[in-house]
Structure formats: structure tokens, C-alpha cells
Scaffold this active site. Structure first.
Site, short mmCIF file in Angstrom:
data_model
loop_
_atom_site.label_atom_id
_atom_site.label_comp_id
_atom_site.label_asym_id
_atom_site.label_seq_id
_atom_site.Cartn_x
_atom_site.Cartn_y
_atom_site.Cartn_z
N HIS A 111 30.95 51.84 53.90
CA HIS A 111 29.83 51.45 54.60
C HIS A 111 29.15 52.78 54.78
O HIS A 111 29.83 53.89 55.27
CB HIS A 111 30.11 50.92 56.07
CG HIS A 111 30.38 49.34 55.68
ND1 HIS A 111 29.59 48.24 55.69
CD2 HIS A 111 31.63 48.71 55.67
CE1 HIS A 111 30.03 47.22 55.46
NE2 HIS A 111 31.41 47.38 55.19
N ALA A 153 53.64 51.30 47.38
CA ALA A 153 53.24 50.46 48.27
C ALA A 153 52.69 50.64 49.40
O ALA A 153 53.34 51.66 50.11
CB ALA A 153 54.36 49.18 48.43
N LYS A 174 50.03 61.19 48.75
CA LYS A 174 50.35 62.62 48.63
C LYS A 174 51.26 62.57 47.45
O LYS A 174 52.01 61.43 47.47
CB LYS A 174 50.77 63.51 49.80
CG LYS A 174 52.06 62.91 50.44
CD LYS A 174 52.46 63.63 51.59
CE LYS A 174 53.92 63.39 51.99
NZ LYS A 174 54.27 64.12 53.03
#
Length: 190
Positions: A111, A153, A174
Site C-alpha cells: 500500500h 517456514a 537472513k
């Protein structure tokens, strides 16, 4: 291939892009015919994911399908649950042999910070060949992942890892470890 499966595949080629109703998921003893039947009602009658010219599960959300590029042999990425492919004003390019787990978000535009009713300009997401995007991960606008990248995950990928051959994880994601290729046997070692 049974006659019923052949009829379903023929039906699929009439209602979807012929280029997508081919490959390993539409050969004998495959699940492609089941996908055609399951997706037909939701896409063509209920108009959910209707702009996608390939079978997409109603449990997946695809925005602006014309901006999504993938290999038809990787159709499974559109048949998990909860994944979100948002390609409003930019492309999502998914390399051959890539797997995307459930509840993954690929987002090409956020947005606009000054007007939340609008989206900022989109940036392409490019995922290399033979990547694995783990469950509940989010890939943000402009990210490039090189080949053989594993995303742990729950990761939020905010920057690119174009070299690939690595495991990334976390929020923000990272580098966790490099994966080096050993010989021609396509085995990967830490």
C-alpha cells in the site's frame, strides 16, 4: 489413459489455455484431470480466480494472472491452500522445479504509505529454479531469489538473494547457510 480421463483432459483444453493442460500432471495416472474437475466450477461458474487460464484451486488467491509466469510442469504450486499470488502491476516469475508450500504470500505491491487506499508501484518478484518456499512465508516486492534457494517456514523475505544455493530464514530473512553443489549428481551439501 482411461476414456473418462481423456474426455476430462480434452474438456480442460477447451476451457483453459492449451499450453497449461500438458506435462506431468496431465499424463496417465496423474491428478491433472481431478484438478480440471475441481477447479472448473470455482473458476468458470463461480468466477473465483477466473482470470487464470489454468486450473487454480479455490483455496488459492491469484490476482492478475497474466503477470504470473511459471512452467506448466509446476502446476502444483496453485493447488495447495491459502497461498496468495498478488501481481497487480508487476510480474511474478517462478523458475522451473520450484515448490511453494501452503499459506505463502508473493506480493508485488504494498500500500502507498501516504494513501492506504492505493497501492505503491509494483516491483517484480523473481524466484529461480528449484527453490523451496516454506509454509507461511511472505516474499515482498522486488525480491530476487537465485536457484536452489530454500526459504524457511514463516520467513519474511524483504531483500534479494540472487546468488541462490542457500537457506534463508527469519523476519526479516537472513542467510542461514550456503549450499554447495557437489559434482554432476545434483546432490547438495552444507
Amino acid at each position: 489413459m482411461s476414456i473418462i480421463r481423456q474426455i476430462i483432459i480434452l474438456f480442460g483444453r477447451l476451457i483453459y489455455g492449451r499450453e497449461y493442460i500438458r506435462g506431468k500432471y496431465f499424463n496417465k495416472n496423474s491428478i491433472g484431470a481431478r484438478w480440471i474437475l475441481q477447479c472448473w466450477f470455482w473458476q468458470k461458474i463461480m468466477r473465483y480466480n477466473s482470470d487464470a487460464n489454468w486450473p487454480v484451486s479455490h483455496r488459492v488467491q491469484v490476482s492478475n494472472a497474466k503477470n504470473i509466469i511459471f512452467d506448466p510442469d509446476d502446476m502444483q504450486i496453485f493447488h495447495t491452500f491459502g497461498s496468495y499470488f498478488q501481481a497487480f502491476s508487476a510480474k511474478i516469475i517462478i523458475g522451473k522445479g520450484t515448490w511453494i508450500a501452503p499459506n505463502v504470500g508473493l506480493i508485488t505491491a504494498n500500500h502507498d504509505f501516504e494513501d492506504l487506499t492505493r497501492h505503491a508501484e509494483g516491483k517484480d518478484i523473481i524466484i529461480g529454479e528449484k527453490c523451496w518456499i516454506g509454509m507461511n512465508s511472505v516474499i515482498l516486492p522486488g525480491v530476487v531469489l537465485g536457484p536452489n534457494t530454500i526459504v524457511g517456514a514463516g520467513s519474511i523475505v524483504t531483500k534479494s538473494f540472487p546468488e541462490g544455493n542457500c537457506v534463508i530464514a527469519g523476519n526479516p530473512a537472513k542467510l542461514i547457510k550456503l549450499i554447495r553443489k557437489s559434482g554432476d549428481d545434483n546432490d547438495y551439501k552444507e
